[in-house]
Design a protein around this motif. Structure first.
Motif, PDB file in Angstrom:
ATOM      1  N   MET A  22       6.527   2.281  -8.803  1.00  0.00           N
ATOM      2  CA  MET A  22       7.265   3.232  -7.965  1.00  0.00           C
ATOM      3  C   MET A  22       6.234   4.183  -7.379  1.00  0.00           C
ATOM      4  O   MET A  22       6.061   5.314  -7.824  1.00  0.00           O
ATOM      5  CB  MET A  22       8.317   3.983  -8.783  1.00  0.00           C
ATOM      6  CG  MET A  22       9.282   4.821  -7.947  1.00  0.00           C
ATOM      7  SD  MET A  22      10.452   5.773  -8.963  1.00  0.00           S
ATOM      8  CE  MET A  22      11.431   4.450  -9.681  1.00  0.00           C
ATOM      9  N   LEU A  23       5.533   3.707  -6.364  1.00  0.00           N
ATOM     10  CA  LEU A  23       4.395   4.446  -5.827  1.00  0.00           C
ATOM     11  C   LEU A  23       4.482   4.673  -4.325  1.00  0.00           C
ATOM     12  O   LEU A  23       3.508   5.142  -3.723  1.00  0.00           O
ATOM     13  CB  LEU A  23       3.091   3.703  -6.158  1.00  0.00           C
ATOM     14  CG  LEU A  23       2.613   3.837  -7.604  1.00  0.00           C
ATOM     15  CD1 LEU A  23       1.515   2.831  -7.907  1.00  0.00           C
ATOM     16  CD2 LEU A  23       2.119   5.257  -7.872  1.00  0.00           C
ATOM     17  N   TYR A  38      -1.473   0.905   1.098  1.00  0.00           N
ATOM     18  CA  TYR A  38      -1.121   0.430  -0.250  1.00  0.00           C
ATOM     19  C   TYR A  38      -1.964  -0.810  -0.504  1.00  0.00           C
ATOM     20  O   TYR A  38      -1.760  -1.846   0.115  1.00  0.00           O
ATOM     21  CB  TYR A  38       0.371   0.088  -0.291  1.00  0.00           C
ATOM     22  CG  TYR A  38       0.998   0.015  -1.667  1.00  0.00           C
ATOM     23  CD1 TYR A  38       0.490  -0.812  -2.666  1.00  0.00           C
ATOM     24  CD2 TYR A  38       2.135   0.744  -1.962  1.00  0.00           C
ATOM     25  CE1 TYR A  38       1.081  -0.894  -3.901  1.00  0.00           C
ATOM     26  CE2 TYR A  38       2.753   0.676  -3.198  1.00  0.00           C
ATOM     27  CZ  TYR A  38       2.220  -0.141  -4.167  1.00  0.00           C
ATOM     28  OH  TYR A  38       2.818  -0.212  -5.398  1.00  0.00           O
ATOM     29  N   THR A  39      -2.935  -0.702  -1.422  1.00  0.00           N
ATOM     30  CA  THR A  39      -3.909  -1.769  -1.630  1.00  0.00           C
ATOM     31  C   THR A  39      -3.881  -2.235  -3.076  1.00  0.00           C
ATOM     32  O   THR A  39      -3.865  -1.411  -4.007  1.00  0.00           O
ATOM     33  CB  THR A  39      -5.329  -1.275  -1.288  1.00  0.00           C
ATOM     34  OG1 THR A  39      -5.333  -0.761   0.045  1.00  0.00           O
ATOM     35  CG2 THR A  39      -6.336  -2.411  -1.399  1.00  0.00           C
ATOM     36  N   VAL A  44      -2.204  -9.645  -4.616  1.00  0.00           N
ATOM     37  CA  VAL A  44      -1.206 -10.567  -5.185  1.00  0.00           C
ATOM     38  C   VAL A  44       0.096 -10.410  -4.407  1.00  0.00           C
ATOM     39  O   VAL A  44       0.318  -9.388  -3.748  1.00  0.00           O
ATOM     40  CB  VAL A  44      -0.953 -10.257  -6.690  1.00  0.00           C
ATOM     41  CG1 VAL A  44      -2.203 -10.491  -7.513  1.00  0.00           C
ATOM     42  CG2 VAL A  44      -0.444  -8.840  -6.872  1.00  0.00           C
ATOM     43  N   PRO A  45       0.983 -11.403  -4.458  1.00  0.00           N
ATOM     44  CA  PRO A  45       2.271 -11.271  -3.768  1.00  0.00           C
ATOM     45  C   PRO A  45       3.098 -10.131  -4.363  1.00  0.00           C
ATOM     46  O   PRO A  45       3.110  -9.910  -5.580  1.00  0.00           O
ATOM     47  CB  PRO A  45       2.939 -12.624  -4.018  1.00  0.00           C
ATOM     48  CG  PRO A  45       1.823 -13.573  -4.337  1.00  0.00           C
ATOM     49  CD  PRO A  45       0.801 -12.748  -5.046  1.00  0.00           C
ATOM     50  N   VAL A  46       3.788  -9.405  -3.496  1.00  0.00           N
ATOM     51  CA  VAL A  46       4.614  -8.264  -3.899  1.00  0.00           C
ATOM     52  C   VAL A  46       5.988  -8.399  -3.263  1.00  0.00           C
ATOM     53  O   VAL A  46       6.110  -8.765  -2.099  1.00  0.00           O
ATOM     54  CB  VAL A  46       3.979  -6.932  -3.464  1.00  0.00           C
ATOM     55  CG1 VAL A  46       4.854  -5.756  -3.899  1.00  0.00           C
ATOM     56  CG2 VAL A  46       2.576  -6.789  -4.015  1.00  0.00           C
ATOM     57  N   VAL A  47       7.021  -8.104  -4.047  1.00  0.00           N
ATOM     58  CA  VAL A  47       8.392  -8.019  -3.528  1.00  0.00           C
ATOM     59  C   VAL A  47       8.856  -6.580  -3.686  1.00  0.00           C
ATOM     60  O   VAL A  47       8.770  -6.011  -4.775  1.00  0.00           O
ATOM     61  CB  VAL A  47       9.341  -8.972  -4.284  1.00  0.00           C
ATOM     62  CG1 VAL A  47      10.783  -8.764  -3.819  1.00  0.00           C
ATOM     63  CG2 VAL A  47       8.914 -10.415  -4.079  1.00  0.00           C
ATOM     64  N   GLU A  48       9.335  -5.987  -2.595  1.00  0.00           N
ATOM     65  CA  GLU A  48       9.827  -4.609  -2.674  1.00  0.00           C
ATOM     66  C   GLU A  48      11.353  -4.605  -2.678  1.00  0.00           C
ATOM     67  O   GLU A  48      11.990  -5.391  -1.983  1.00  0.00           O
ATOM     68  CB  GLU A  48       9.314  -3.785  -1.501  1.00  0.00           C
ATOM     69  CG  GLU A  48       9.684  -2.313  -1.609  1.00  0.00           C
ATOM     70  CD  GLU A  48       8.859  -1.429  -0.714  1.00  0.00           C
ATOM     71  OE1 GLU A  48       7.895  -0.807  -1.214  1.00  0.00           O
ATOM     72  OE2 GLU A  48       9.162  -1.369   0.493  1.00  0.00           O
ATOM     73  N   ALA A  68      -6.484  -3.234  -9.829  1.00  0.00           N
ATOM     74  CA  ALA A  68      -6.417  -1.863  -9.327  1.00  0.00           C
ATOM     75  C   ALA A  68      -5.300  -1.728  -8.302  1.00  0.00           C
ATOM     76  O   ALA A  68      -5.043  -2.640  -7.509  1.00  0.00           O
ATOM     77  CB  ALA A  68      -7.752  -1.455  -8.714  1.00  0.00           C
ATOM     78  N   ILE A  69      -4.666  -0.576  -8.342  1.00  0.00           N
ATOM     79  CA  ILE A  69      -3.624  -0.216  -7.376  1.00  0.00           C
ATOM     80  C   ILE A  69      -4.067   1.084  -6.733  1.00  0.00           C
ATOM     81  O   ILE A  69      -4.368   2.060  -7.431  1.00  0.00           O
ATOM     82  CB  ILE A  69      -2.262  -0.003  -8.076  1.00  0.00           C
ATOM     83  CG1 ILE A  69      -1.880  -1.222  -8.906  1.00  0.00           C
ATOM     84  CG2 ILE A  69      -1.179   0.341  -7.056  1.00  0.00           C
ATOM     85  CD1 ILE A  69      -0.869  -0.914  -9.999  1.00  0.00           C
TER      86      ILE A  69
END
Length: 264
Positions: A22-23, A38-39, A44-48, A68-69
């Motif tokens: 939650m960023l 947003y790195t 990797v694949p991301v689903v929001e 790392a995020i």
């Protein structure tokens, strides 16, 4: 005011690990996100998705090894929070449906335990905004704010017994006291300009006079310069990250909030 917020989390993971993050700040009536980065390293694949409270959440599986995020955003937000002494109490039967959940006890806010105590704190105070302000004043006097407290996640009852805690803990106590008076209250997590020491911050909002107002028991003076990442019933709903499997906290976390002269 324009703020540039940034958060970097670095993990060393023993195995592929599912995360819910939650960023991402969401634009709305109280803030406007003009730019965002947003790195993920490695990518990797991301689903929001949007959770039940309207927060933007990101779902992914991080690989084993270094992960790392890093996020940053330029956000327009108010220089001062709204205050409304005398704003009235809203009868439960007149509350909007979406607000009702914030009247109920929750994992860290056992409001059913605080009716007598809350009544004593607000004795003689007009119902509504002034009661919430009295609760915040009482917490500032009676509960020591210590950013270095290491008790872990405490419930409102535990905070009241220890009489010290971090921002999240003081917010839990304020929420529980408000709900015990039938005043809806919710936890907020985000950024606060000039917070010292700098970190992500937690405060709470209470519903009085037909809207949400900001209250922060850790600050002696009502301060703006806030950027909200998420809100919910308590800390269980607003973790900036949840990982599933062996718990490995970040080995490095860096948070910055910079005042911008003009949006970039």
């Amino acid at each position: 005011m324009w703020l540039r917020t940034a958060c970097k989390l670095e993990f060393t993971l023993d195995a592929p690990t599912p995360f819910i993050l939650m960023l991402r700040a969401r634009s709305g009536a109280q803030q406007w996100v003009a730019r965002e980065v947003y790195t993920l390293v490695p990518s990797v694949p991301v689903v929001e998705f949007t959770d039940m409270y309207g927060n933007l959440c990101q779902r992914l599986v991080a690989p084993a090894g270094e992960f790392a995020i890093e996020t940053s955003a330029d956000v327009l937000t108010a220089e001062a929070i709204d205050v409304a002494p005398g704003a009235p109490f809203d009868a439960v039967q007149l509350l909007p449906d979406a607000v009702l959940a914030f009247l109920l006890p929750s994992r860290y806010c056992e409001s059913e335990q605080f009716a007598t105590m809350a009544g004593e704190i607000v004795a003689g105070v007009a119902p509504g905004y002034d009661q919430v302000a009295a609760i915040c004043d009482w917490i500032r006097r009676e509960v020591r704010f210590d950013p270095g407290t290491l008790y872990g996640h405490m419930t409102a009852t535990e905070v009241n017994l220890r009489r010290e805690g971090v921002c999240r803990d003081l917010a839990h106590l304020g929420i529980a006291l408000c709900r015990s008076l039938c005043i809806p209250a919710r936890m907020v997590v985000g950024y606060l300009h000039e917070l010292a020491p700098m970190d992500l911050h937690a405060w709470f909002e209470a519903w009085v006079g037909g809207r949400w107002y900001t209250f922060d028991p850790t600050q002696a003076i009502a301060r703006g310069g806030r950027v909200t990442l998420g809100f919910g019933r308590d800390a269980a709903d607003v973790a900036i990250f949840n990982q599933f499997g062996p718990a490995l906290p970040p080995h490095r976390m860096q948070v910055t909030v910079q005042l911008l002269e003009d949006p970039v």
